[in-house]
Design an enzyme around this catalytic site. Structure first.
Site, mmCIF file in Angstrom:
data_model
loop_
_atom_site.group_PDB
_atom_site.id
_atom_site.type_symbol
_atom_site.label_atom_id
_atom_site.label_comp_id
_atom_site.label_asym_id
_atom_site.label_seq_id
_atom_site.Cartn_x
_atom_site.Cartn_y
_atom_site.Cartn_z
ATOM 1 N N THR A 157 -0.390 -5.590 0.803
ATOM 2 C CA THR A 157 -1.739 -5.470 0.271
ATOM 3 C C THR A 157 -2.494 -6.792 0.467
ATOM 4 O O THR A 157 -1.878 -7.849 0.592
ATOM 5 C CB THR A 157 -1.713 -5.063 -1.224
ATOM 6 O OG1 THR A 157 -0.936 -6.021 -1.942
ATOM 7 C CG2 THR A 157 -1.106 -3.674 -1.393
ATOM 8 N N THR A 211 -4.637 -9.133 -1.176
ATOM 9 C CA THR A 211 -4.540 -10.345 -2.003
ATOM 10 C C THR A 211 -3.121 -10.892 -1.979
ATOM 11 O O THR A 211 -2.904 -12.099 -1.854
ATOM 12 C CB THR A 211 -4.978 -10.053 -3.453
ATOM 13 O OG1 THR A 211 -6.328 -9.578 -3.429
ATOM 14 C CG2 THR A 211 -4.886 -11.287 -4.323
ATOM 15 N N CYS A 212 -2.157 -9.995 -2.049
ATOM 16 C CA CYS A 212 -0.750 -10.398 -2.065
ATOM 17 C C CYS A 212 -0.355 -11.085 -0.762
ATOM 18 O O CYS A 212 0.336 -12.104 -0.765
ATOM 19 C CB CYS A 212 0.142 -9.180 -2.288
ATOM 20 S SG CYS A 212 -0.346 -8.161 -3.698
ATOM 21 N N SER A 213 -0.794 -10.538 0.344
ATOM 22 C CA SER A 213 -0.405 -11.035 1.665
ATOM 23 C C SER A 213 -1.210 -12.246 2.120
ATOM 24 O O SER A 213 -0.725 -13.049 2.913
ATOM 25 C CB SER A 213 -0.567 -9.930 2.711
ATOM 26 O OG SER A 213 0.292 -8.857 2.442
#
Length: 182
Positions: A53, A55-57
């Site tokens: 995803t 923001t996570c990545s």
């Protein structure tokens, strides 16, 4: 969740590389327990809604990965990234992110996340049950510092990010070290 909380005892079903298997998919199943990951160590655990995803990545995982040396200066032995994704997904994401410092933990069934009180519905995004975004500093299985994004709720319209950022956790570690030295 709060400081002083002892982590729940859970078994994680992981896939680990084993060259003795050979072939194009040299992985085998290996069950790992909460103790395997957390006993006798000081770690940072951060959990997020999903592998791959944005923001996570783009922010959270790379920030922890690139800042590992800074965390280590404050006695952090490991940094773990957890998501309610299976081991296949987590391993592929780790490979794609070229991780050398952060280790991924698959909470495929969401059992650990549920017992931490962080399991939320994200049906509005087609995700189903996922983790609310948080981070924690954990020493020998006990929470020392807790960093939960505000507004935990099922089908939250936004995906807040900031409280659980690497910068926030590192600032807390610096403050904690200064308080201990005083």
């Amino acid at each position: 969740m709060q400081v002083g909380y002892t982590l729940p005892k859970v078994t994680f079903h992981t896939r680990v590389r084993d060259e003795s298997i050979g072939g194009s998919n040299p992985f085998r199943w290996q069950d790992m327990s909460t103790d395997d990951y957390f006993a006798g160590k000081r770690v940072v655990l951060f959990s997020l809604p999903g592998a791959f995803t944005p923001t996570c990545s783009t922010y959270q995982l790379p920030g922890f990965e690139n800042g590992f040396a800074d965390f280590a200066t404050f006695g952090v032995d490991e940094i773990y990234c957890m998501s309610v994704n299976d081991s296949f997904v987590m391993n592929k994401w780790a490979q794609g992110q070229e991780l050398a410092n952060v280790k991924v933990i698959p909470d495929g069934s969401g059992e650990f996340t549920r017992r931490m009180g962080m399991l939320v519905r994200k049906d509005n995004l087609g995700f189903g049950l996922r983790s609310w975004r948080y981070a924690a500093v954990i020493r020998d299985g006990v929470v020392e510092g807790w960093f939960e994004e505000p507004g935990i709720a099922d089908n939250h319209g936004e995906d807040p990010y900031g409280v659980s950022s690497p910068e926030t956790v590192l600032a807390w570690l610096k403050q904690d070290a200064a308080s201990a030295a005083a």
